[in-house]
Design a protein around this motif. Structure first.
Motif, mmCIF file in Angstrom:
data_model
loop_
_atom_site.group_PDB
_atom_site.id
_atom_site.type_symbol
_atom_site.label_atom_id
_atom_site.label_comp_id
_atom_site.label_asym_id
_atom_site.label_seq_id
_atom_site.Cartn_x
_atom_site.Cartn_y
_atom_site.Cartn_z
ATOM 1 N N UNK A 461 0.836 -1.200 0.000
ATOM 2 C CA UNK A 461 0.000 0.000 0.000
ATOM 3 C C UNK A 461 0.876 1.257 0.000
ATOM 4 N N UNK A 462 1.926 1.211 0.780
ATOM 5 C CA UNK A 462 2.814 2.369 0.891
ATOM 6 C C UNK A 462 3.444 2.712 -0.449
ATOM 7 N N UNK A 463 3.862 1.681 -1.188
ATOM 8 C CA UNK A 463 4.473 1.909 -2.497
ATOM 9 C C UNK A 463 3.490 2.589 -3.445
ATOM 10 N N UNK A 464 2.252 2.067 -3.491
ATOM 11 C CA UNK A 464 1.242 2.650 -4.385
ATOM 12 C C UNK A 464 0.861 4.060 -3.924
ATOM 13 N N UNK A 465 0.766 4.236 -2.589
ATOM 14 C CA UNK A 465 0.404 5.545 -2.045
ATOM 15 C C UNK A 465 1.420 6.604 -2.464
#
Length: 826
Positions: A461-465
């Motif tokens: 999620x952090x990467x996409x965020x």
């Protein structure tokens, strides 16, 4: 064998309790107890330690936030602790026998049962004062004076009456050139042109007394009708409104659309908006119907409060804003130092801490925010610049953020105690003060920074965020901001649905409509937001209650109507006094924002009331009051005065002469630009950078708190812009002269004026001298000045140039723009 000691004590305690279910009667059981044991020290205004037991509101802490009795909690009440010796080293009463266990039990049960009272035995204290400012506005008769020829309007009659009392006469009238300059700076903040001055002086000198009066009316009406009138008087009001374009405190984030309120103020003064409408829009514009963007923009008066977005305690953050708003509203419109009652009852004025928090109660259901406007053209422009793909990326980014936020909230909820959960679950209006305190403490655990929330994202999620965050940022570089203003809005009291936009900051002020709707005022012990002592209703100071009954709901519209009611003894007086002050340098009441007991007494109370009454009779016309003042013979006096007059009126309290004073910072800068021919006279719009490169009026320089434009700061402008500025100081310091002689800004203005002189007069020295005087001072030089000018140019033996203009001419022009006559109003 005797009974054990503990058992004996227990039996005595039981015996001391009133019969189960018995109702304690105040007249029969409590009043005699208080009268015989307590009132010798704790009754009346001079009560020992300021503790009164003859007022129910004092016992409940409704005046100072320090309750002696907590309803339903007798055993935990301070009164019981003091009489039973639970406070180390203190037991009451100090004199005479101690209370018996039976008497203490009676008091405890009385508190448990609700602190019943008998107003016939001990009446409620009604705030009263014989102070002049709290009395109704009188209708004074216009004095009959001997020198009727000097009286051009009623102002002069009141002034002349005081002159006669002192056996002095007025100063002679000022000469026409100076009068026009006085009018022009006073009403527009700009000097008259040389052509306007020459035409006026010629017409004035040709006219008789009657024609001069007609000419004065014509010139004054022209100046009042100028769009620059609103700019001049808008700046005065913005001082009072403590307006700026940044938050203040450490973060001091810019408020990029706060300029809309500044422009609204300018338009309001130019349109001579009735004062009641002027106040109503600023206090309750979001509540007004039908909806109008302008009404929302007007609430910038309230929104101008400082805001700390570095404050992680959101209760303290909001309370600091409410304190700022309450203090400024009272200072600006009522001329009261209400802030002195924030922690305890006012030491001098009849204003209690309860009064303070009831007044603050009008604002607790709203807050300053970036709010969206509805102007169709602005939205059309915004849509035209909105890139494809922006909405989708923004929606996905926000979805991930909310997911992580939910995880953080769940983790905190799981760790709360049962009492904290119970306090949070209760509706705000059903909480006791102790539960409210517990709920606030628990609620602070739910405050997170954006970084803390992002850390709750899972790795994928952090990467996409992060990808989406970067994408949205790139999109927003291409876009216009949403149409918005910085305003005060309440979703609870406003009938309009308004979109509230995000704010900047490490801990941006949260916008939570449901919580705002539940908010109610509390009296805070010692002003501490985490010590709510008693729930209150909104209202105004009790000493002013005769001006109208406080409303049942916390509507700011009701507050605005009370503020502008003809029965309100303060608002009209305070406002007309501000107008007088800005024309004469000092008000009829010298303390313009303090009409309280320790404020200055009015020099002419009858004139103040006559002006206030005339203002109300005119429908609240600001221009009407200006017209009366500047067309009076009082205003037309010169600064000359006889020795006898100065001896009898040393401080000019009788207004026996004009007091010469320096122009404000903005007027000096604008006058430099006007003389150089560079002044950009466009009205309104976004502020220009606060540097020395712009040529718009000083009103339009960006006003950052604690970092005001340099020239404004040097010449005594409201540099900090943190509190309402009732009256600016005037200082004379070396840095002012250094700036005026050496700054790039002043040198460029001198170069531009020199070019104007050269274009009009050519290379001939004599015409240059005449033209430079006319352009800078709107007059020709006298013989002594002409000789000095010739000597100056004669001493210039070399032919250096500055911006293609002879250096000598530039220096001469710079000297003219720095003489006292240029920067002072005579």
């Amino acid at each position: 064998m005797g009974m054990p000691l503990l058992a004996t004590a227990a039996l005595l305690m039981i015996a001391a309790q009133p019969p189960a279910g018995a109702k304690v009667d105040f007249r029969r059981d409590v009043y005699p107890l208080l009268k015989d044991n307590c009132f010798a020290c704790h009754q009346g205004r001079q009560a020992s330690s300021g503790i009164r037991l003859d007022l129910r509101a004092e016992i409940l802490g409704e005046t100072n936030g320090k309750p002696l009795a907590r309803i339903g909690r007798g055993a935990d009440s301070r009164l019981i602790h003091m009489v039973s010796g639970k406070v180390a080293g203190k037991i009451m009463p100090k004199i005479g026998p101690r209370l018996t266990e039976q008497q203490i039990a009676t008091l405890r049960v009385w508190i448990d049962q609700g602190v019943a009272w008998d107003d016939k035995l001990l009446p409620v204290l009604h705030a009263q004062s014989d102070h002049w400012a709290f009395q109704a506005i009188a209708k004074p008769a216009i004095p009959r004076v001997k020198d009727q020829a000097w009286v051009s309007n009623p102002i002069d009659a009141f002034i002349a009456a005081k002159h006669e009392d002192l056996r002095i006469g007025p100063a002679p009238p000022v000469e026409p050139r100076t009068l026009l300059r006085r009018w022009s700076f006073g009403l527009t903040g700009l000097p008259p042109t040389a052509e306007e001055t020459a035409e006026f002086v010629a017409a004035w000198n040709r006219a008789g007394a009657k024609r001069q009066a007609e000419l004065a009316d014509r010139v004054v009406n022209r100046l009042l009708g100028s769009p620059h009138f609103g700019e001049r008087w808008g700046r005065h009001w913005l001082d009072v409104a403590r307006w700026a374009e940044s938050e203040g405190y450490e973060s001091n984030h810019p408020r990029l659309y706060a300029w809309r309120y500044r422009d609204w103020v300018v338009r309001a003064f130019n349109a001579d908006m009735p004062f009641a409408d002027f106040v109503r829009a600023q206090i309750a514009g979001d509540e007004m119907t039908p909806y109008a963007d302008d009404n929302l923009i007007a609430t910038g008066f309230l929104a101008a409060a400082r805001l700390s977005s570095n404050e992680e305690d959101r209760y303290r953050q909001r309370n600091d804003i409410l304190v700022d708003i309450a203090n400024t509203t009272a200072s600006a419109l009522l001329g009261l130092t209400l802030q002195c009652a924030q922690c305890h009852s006012h030491k001098f004025d009849p204003i209690s801490a309860r009064d303070y928090y009831r007044f603050q109660g009008f604002f607790v259901q709203g807050q300053p925010s970036n709010v969206a406007l509805r102007d169709p053209q602005l939205w059309k422009d915004y849509a035209a610049k909105r890139p494809a793909g922006y909405d989708q990326a923004l929606e996905e980014r926000d979805r991930l953020f909310k997911l992580a936020h939910g995880r953080k909230l769940d983790a905190v909820r799981a760790g709360l105690s049962a009492n904290a959960k119970d306090a949070l679950a209760r509706a705000m209006e059903q909480r006791t003060p102790a539960q409210e305190k517990l709920a606030r403490e628990a609620d602070l655990l739910f405050q997170f920074t954006a970084g803390q929330i992002e850390n709750a994202l899972k790795p994928d999620e952090r990467k996409r965020f992060n990808e989406l965050k970067k994408q949205v940022a790139e999109f927003e570089k291409q876009m216009l901001d949403k149409p918005q203003t910085f305003a005060f809005y309440s979703p609870a009291t406003s009938p309009h649905q308004v979109s509230v936009l995000p704010m900047k900051g490490f801990y941006p002020l949260p916008y939570e409509p449901k919580e705002l709707a539940r908010s109610k005022p509390y009296l805070l012990a010692a002003g501490d937001v985490h010590q709510p002592a008693a729930a209150l209703d909104a209202g105004w100071p009790a000493v002013l209650g005769a001006a109208g009954k406080p409303p049942a709901v916390r509507s700011r519209t009701a507050l605005a109507e009370w503020l502008t009611s003809p029965r309100n003894p303060l608002t009209a007086r305070v406002y007309v006094n501000r107008i007088w002050q800005h024309h004469f340098g000092r008000g009829l009441v010298a303390t313009a924002s303090d009409f309280g007991v320790k404020g200055a007494a009015p020099t002419h109370p009858e004139l103040l009331d006559w002006l206030a009454g005339e203002f109300l009779r005119s429908g609240g016309s600001t221009k009407h009051v200006h017209r009366l003042i500047v067309t009076s013979n009082t205003y037309r006096q010169s600064a000359l005065a006889s020795r006898d007059t100065v001896a009898k009126d040393p401080d000019n309290d009788a207004w026996s002469r004009w007091m010469v004073r320096r122009l404000e910072a903005e007027a000096i800068r604008d006058a430099w630009l006007a003389a150089s021919g560079e002044l950009d006279r466009r009205l309104g719009g976004p502020s220009q950078p606060a540097d020395d490169k712009g040529t718009r009026r000083s009103l339009y320089q960006f006003q950052k708190r604690e970092a005001a434009p340099l020239q404004q700061a040097l010449f005594d402008g409201p540099s900090a812009m943190t509190e309402s500025c009732a009256r600016r100081l005037t200082t004379t310091v070396p840095l002012q002269a250094l700036y005026a002689l050496n700054s790039d800004f002043s040198v460029r203005r001198a170069q531009a004026l020199a070019k104007r002189v050269l274009a009009a007069a050519g290379d001939n020295q004599e015409p240059q001298i005449d033209v430079s005087f006319r352009m800078a001072l709107q007059r020709l030089p006298d013989d002594a000045e002409r000789r000095l000018a010739r000597q100056f140019f004669g001493a210039a033996t070399h032919q250096e140039t500055s911006g293609d203009v002879p250096m000598a001419l530039v220096q001469w022009c710079q000297a003219l723009m720095n003489v006292n006559e240029f920067v002072y109003v005579e």
